[in-house]
Design a protein around this motif. Structure first.
Motif, PDB file in Angstrom:
ATOM      1  N   ARG A  42      42.180  44.380  53.583  1.00 40.01           N
ATOM      2  CA  ARG A  42      41.406  43.225  54.049  1.00 40.01           C
ATOM      3  C   ARG A  42      42.266  41.967  54.190  1.00 40.01           C
ATOM      4  NH1 ARG A  42      36.210  44.536  50.154  1.00 40.01           N
ATOM      5  NH2 ARG A  42      35.375  46.257  51.428  1.00 40.01           N
ATOM      6  N   ASN A  43      43.465  41.992  53.625  1.00 45.66           N
ATOM      7  CA  ASN A  43      44.415  40.880  53.776  1.00 45.66           C
ATOM      8  C   ASN A  43      45.661  41.417  54.483  1.00 45.66           C
ATOM      9  OD1 ASN A  43      43.251  38.473  52.043  1.00 45.66           O
ATOM     10  ND2 ASN A  43      42.968  40.317  50.823  1.00 45.66           N
ATOM     11  N   LYS A  44      45.467  41.835  55.713  1.00 45.37           N
ATOM     12  CA  LYS A  44      46.538  42.518  56.455  1.00 45.37           C
ATOM     13  C   LYS A  44      47.773  41.636  56.635  1.00 45.37           C
ATOM     14  CE  LYS A  44      43.483  45.582  59.133  1.00 45.37           C
ATOM     15  NZ  LYS A  44      42.220  45.116  58.524  1.00 45.37           N
ATOM     16  N   GLY A  45      47.556  40.354  56.906  1.00 48.58           N
ATOM     17  CA  GLY A  45      48.698  39.465  57.113  1.00 48.58           C
ATOM     18  C   GLY A  45      49.557  39.348  55.880  1.00 48.58           C
ATOM     19  N   ARG A  46      48.917  39.113  54.721  1.00 53.87           N
ATOM     20  CA  ARG A  46      49.665  38.985  53.474  1.00 53.87           C
ATOM     21  C   ARG A  46      50.365  40.295  53.114  1.00 53.87           C
ATOM     22  NH1 ARG A  46      45.948  37.488  48.773  1.00 53.87           N
ATOM     23  NH2 ARG A  46      45.588  35.698  50.140  1.00 53.87           N
ATOM     24  N   THR A  47      49.673  41.415  53.326  1.00 45.36           N
ATOM     25  CA  THR A  47      50.266  42.719  53.023  1.00 45.36           C
ATOM     26  C   THR A  47      51.473  42.975  53.918  1.00 45.36           C
ATOM     27  OG1 THR A  47      48.102  43.595  52.379  1.00 45.36           O
ATOM     28  CG2 THR A  47      49.824  45.194  52.891  1.00 45.36           C
ATOM     29  N   ALA A  48      51.350  42.637  55.207  1.00 46.81           N
ATOM     30  CA  ALA A  48      52.460  42.857  56.141  1.00 46.81           C
ATOM     31  C   ALA A  48      53.679  42.031  55.745  1.00 46.81           C
ATOM     32  CB  ALA A  48      52.026  42.513  57.561  1.00 46.81           C
ATOM     33  N   ILE A  49      53.445  40.785  55.349  1.00 46.07           N
ATOM     34  CA  ILE A  49      54.564  39.929  54.928  1.00 46.07           C
ATOM     35  C   ILE A  49      55.229  40.489  53.680  1.00 46.07           C
ATOM     36  CG2 ILE A  49      55.140  37.653  53.995  1.00 46.07           C
ATOM     37  CD1 ILE A  49      53.019  36.486  55.885  1.00 46.07           C
ATOM     38  N   ALA A  50      54.417  40.969  52.720  1.00 51.89           N
ATOM     39  CA  ALA A  50      54.970  41.532  51.485  1.00 51.89           C
ATOM     40  C   ALA A  50      55.811  42.767  51.779  1.00 51.89           C
ATOM     41  CB  ALA A  50      53.840  41.874  50.520  1.00 51.89           C
ATOM     42  N   VAL A  51      55.295  43.648  52.646  1.00 50.98           N
ATOM     43  CA  VAL A  51      56.040  44.869  52.989  1.00 50.98           C
ATOM     44  C   VAL A  51      57.312  44.527  53.749  1.00 50.98           C
ATOM     45  CG1 VAL A  51      55.956  46.991  54.356  1.00 50.98           C
ATOM     46  CG2 VAL A  51      53.984  46.335  52.971  1.00 50.98           C
ATOM     47  N   PHE A  52      57.211  43.584  54.706  1.00 50.79           N
ATOM     48  CA  PHE A  52      58.392  43.193  55.479  1.00 50.79           C
ATOM     49  C   PHE A  52      59.469  42.579  54.579  1.00 50.79           C
ATOM     50  CE2 PHE A  52      60.672  39.755  57.670  1.00 50.79           C
ATOM     51  CZ  PHE A  52      61.355  40.500  58.633  1.00 50.79           C
ATOM     52  N   SER A  53      59.058  41.715  53.648  1.00 50.62           N
ATOM     53  CA  SER A  53      60.023  41.077  52.746  1.00 50.62           C
ATOM     54  C   SER A  53      60.684  42.119  51.843  1.00 50.62           C
ATOM     55  CB  SER A  53      59.326  40.019  51.895  1.00 50.62           C
ATOM     56  OG  SER A  53      58.765  39.008  52.714  1.00 50.62           O
ATOM     57  N   ALA A  54      59.892  43.077  51.363  1.00 51.23           N
ATOM     58  CA  ALA A  54      60.462  44.134  50.527  1.00 51.23           C
ATOM     59  C   ALA A  54      61.443  44.987  51.326  1.00 51.23           C
ATOM     60  CB  ALA A  54      59.348  45.005  49.960  1.00 51.23           C
ATOM     61  N   ALA A  55      61.101  45.258  52.607  1.00 53.20           N
ATOM     62  CA  ALA A  55      62.011  46.029  53.459  1.00 53.20           C
ATOM     63  C   ALA A  55      63.314  45.271  53.680  1.00 53.20           C
ATOM     64  CB  ALA A  55      61.338  46.336  54.795  1.00 53.20           C
ATOM     65  N   LEU A  56      63.217  43.960  53.879  1.00 48.50           N
ATOM     66  CA  LEU A  56      64.412  43.140  54.071  1.00 48.50           C
ATOM     67  C   LEU A  56      65.273  43.120  52.805  1.00 48.50           C
ATOM     68  CD1 LEU A  56      65.950  41.259  55.978  1.00 48.50           C
ATOM     69  CD2 LEU A  56      64.601  39.366  55.097  1.00 48.50           C
ATOM     70  N   GLY A  57      64.627  42.910  51.652  1.00 44.32           N
ATOM     71  CA  GLY A  57      65.374  42.923  50.397  1.00 44.32           C
ATOM     72  C   GLY A  57      66.015  44.267  50.133  1.00 44.32           C
ATOM     73  N   SER A  58      65.269  45.348  50.386  1.00 41.68           N
ATOM     74  CA  SER A  58      65.800  46.691  50.185  1.00 41.68           C
ATOM     75  C   SER A  58      66.980  46.966  51.100  1.00 41.68           C
ATOM     76  CB  SER A  58      64.689  47.719  50.429  1.00 41.68           C
ATOM     77  OG  SER A  58      65.200  49.023  50.452  1.00 41.68           O
TER      78      SER A  58
END
Length: 468
Positions: free
Chosen positions: A107-123
């Motif tokens: 239900r919070n797709k934008g926040r989830t997408a940012i969290a996943v993208f940031s984790a992918a960048l850090g990884s």
């Protein structure tokens, strides 16, 4: 703006540390660290731009608010089933806490997408850091354990008859020796030219083994050249083409020689040929100017044969391959490991910043929900576990996505490092992938300490009180 300025100053500090490290490992005519105002200004500009991008959505929402509507209590968000709820076989196996977590993420797709993208960048940054070290290790291993397997290279100041190697073979401690003929030359193809050298080695030799692009040994052809792929690309030729070769010393008559196959070389632009064939091409009778040998590495015998070697009148240099390998490990690998630590710290900042920012916002939005759990008998650590599961799910998905992204970044970085002096393979060990995922999980667990602190400070009785 303040963060950008502080980050710029920290970057200047890191630049000076890097300069000190390079001066320690390498020799330059002049290398000093300076402040570049344009670079510093650009860094601050990037910081401000992303700050504006991060707040523009919220500002636009505020500008659209009607003052009288804004003074009322916020309307509860509209719920509804998510796509996973339609998969009954999966959804019914989950407990109530996982239901809440997954509903919140979808239900919070934008926040989830940012969290996943940031984790992918850090990884991906962590993968890149480990990849630098793995690639350096592989480069050294290939060059010194598979291609050049000798212990010492003896270089002479003039060409000698091949019979000179017999004297070296008779020395105590020498287990094997092979003759080598190095011919410095200029390679020309149409309007392309390059200085280099042909290394003439004996066929089926044990101490020098060229490798192809797949890392497999290549047999020295009875005639023709084996040429490094990087040199072939610079001359714009392929296997089967002829190249004009002009020796730098002696009779400088140009000869057109065939290129039989392309090979990989980590150090330099190597060109190999059969020892006897190269002598015939030059019109010589089996001459050498280098000997490659292996020894027992016995300390007792080492001084004795070194003394005898140094007494040879035509000997110019003695190259210890083990010392060269150790020096390369110290210079390149040491520098890369230091850079890897800095990169992992940057990745940790991305992980912590994203996790804490997203979680603190979620806690603020779900105060009543967390307070309800407390009145129902949940302990503080049980409530915190909800956020831990949510963060682990977001970040581990992002970390897995970041693994191939980091490998692609490694390939691009290694291609950018290629020069005439050296090239690096793009290598990532399975352990590096495991370490990356372990670090991603560790960053989440460490950030959970701050989440628990925030939850412990909440007044859940006040959170449950109704506002008129």
């Amino acid at each position: 703006l303040i963060g950008g300025i502080l980050g710029g100053l920290f970057g200047v500090f890191l630049g000076r540390l890097t300069t000190i490290m390079y001066v320690e490992y390498f020799t330059f005519p002049e290398l000093s660290s300076r402040i570049y105002p344009d670079v510093l200004s650009f860094g601050v500009f990037i910081s401000v731009i992303f700050a504006l991008l991060g707040t523009i959505k919220g500002v636009l929402r505020i500008m659209r608010l009607d003052p009288s509507e804004a003074m009322r209590e916020a309307t509860p968000p509209v719920g509804g089933s998510i796509i996973l709820e339609k998969m009954k076989w999966f959804w019914n196996r989950l407990d109530a806490q996982w239901h809440m977590i997954l509903r919140g993420l979808f239900r919070n797709k934008g926040r989830t997408a940012i969290a996943v993208f940031s984790a992918a960048l850090g990884s991906s940054i962590v993968v890149l850091a480990f990849g630098f070290v793995d690639s350096m290790d592989e480069m050294v291993r290939l060059q010194f354990d598979r291609v050049m397997r000798s212990d010492y290279h003896l270089t002479f100041n003039r060409e000698l008859q091949v019979s000179a190697i017999d004297e070296i073979r008779r020395l105590d401690g020498v287990t094997h020796a092979e003759p080598v003929l190095n011919v410095a030359a200029t390679f020309r193809v149409k309007n392309h030219s390059k200085r280099g050298a042909i290394v003439g080695v004996v066929n089926n030799g044990e101490l020098t083994t060229p490798l192809n692009s797949d890392g497999q040994p290549v047999t020295i052809p009875s005639s023709g050249l084996l040429m490094t792929q990087r040199l072939m690309e610079q001359l714009e030729i392929t296997a089967g083409d002829f190249v004009e070769v002009t020796p730098v010393k002696g009779e400088r008559s140009a000869k057109f020689l065939p290129v039989v196959e392309g090979i990989e070389s980590m150090l330099g632009l190597a060109v190999y040929a059969d020892f006897n064939w190269l002598n015939n091409v030059l019109g010589q009778e089996k001459i050498i100017n280098e000997v490659r040998l292996t020894t027992t590495r016995s300390r007792e015998l080492e001084k004795e044969y070194f003394d005898k070697l140094k007494a040879m009148p035509n000997l110019e240099t003695i190259t210890d391959l083990r010392e060269q390998k150790d020096a390369l490990n110290k210079q390149l690998n040491g520098a890369m490991r230091a850079s890897a630590v800095v990169m992992i710290v940057f990745a940790a900042v991305i992980f912590f910043g994203t996790i804490l920012n997203g979680t603190l916002i979620a806690i603020s939005e779900r105060r009543r929900e967390t307070a309800t759990f407390r009145t129902m008998g949940y302990f503080e650590n049980e409530v915190a576990r909800l956020f831990l599961r949510e963060n682990l799910l977001n970040n581990m998905i992002g970390a897995i996505i970041g693994l191939p992204l980091g490998y692609w970044m490694l390939i691009a970085s290694m291609e950018g490092f290629v020069s005439d002096a050296y090239s690096f393979p793009s290598v990532l060990s399975p352990a590096s992938y495991i370490y990356t995922l372990a670090l991603a999980g560790l960053f989440v667990l460490i950030s959970q300490i701050f989440v628990v602190r925030k939850l412990n400070k909440q007044n859940w009785v006040e959170a449950l009180s109704l506002k008129e």
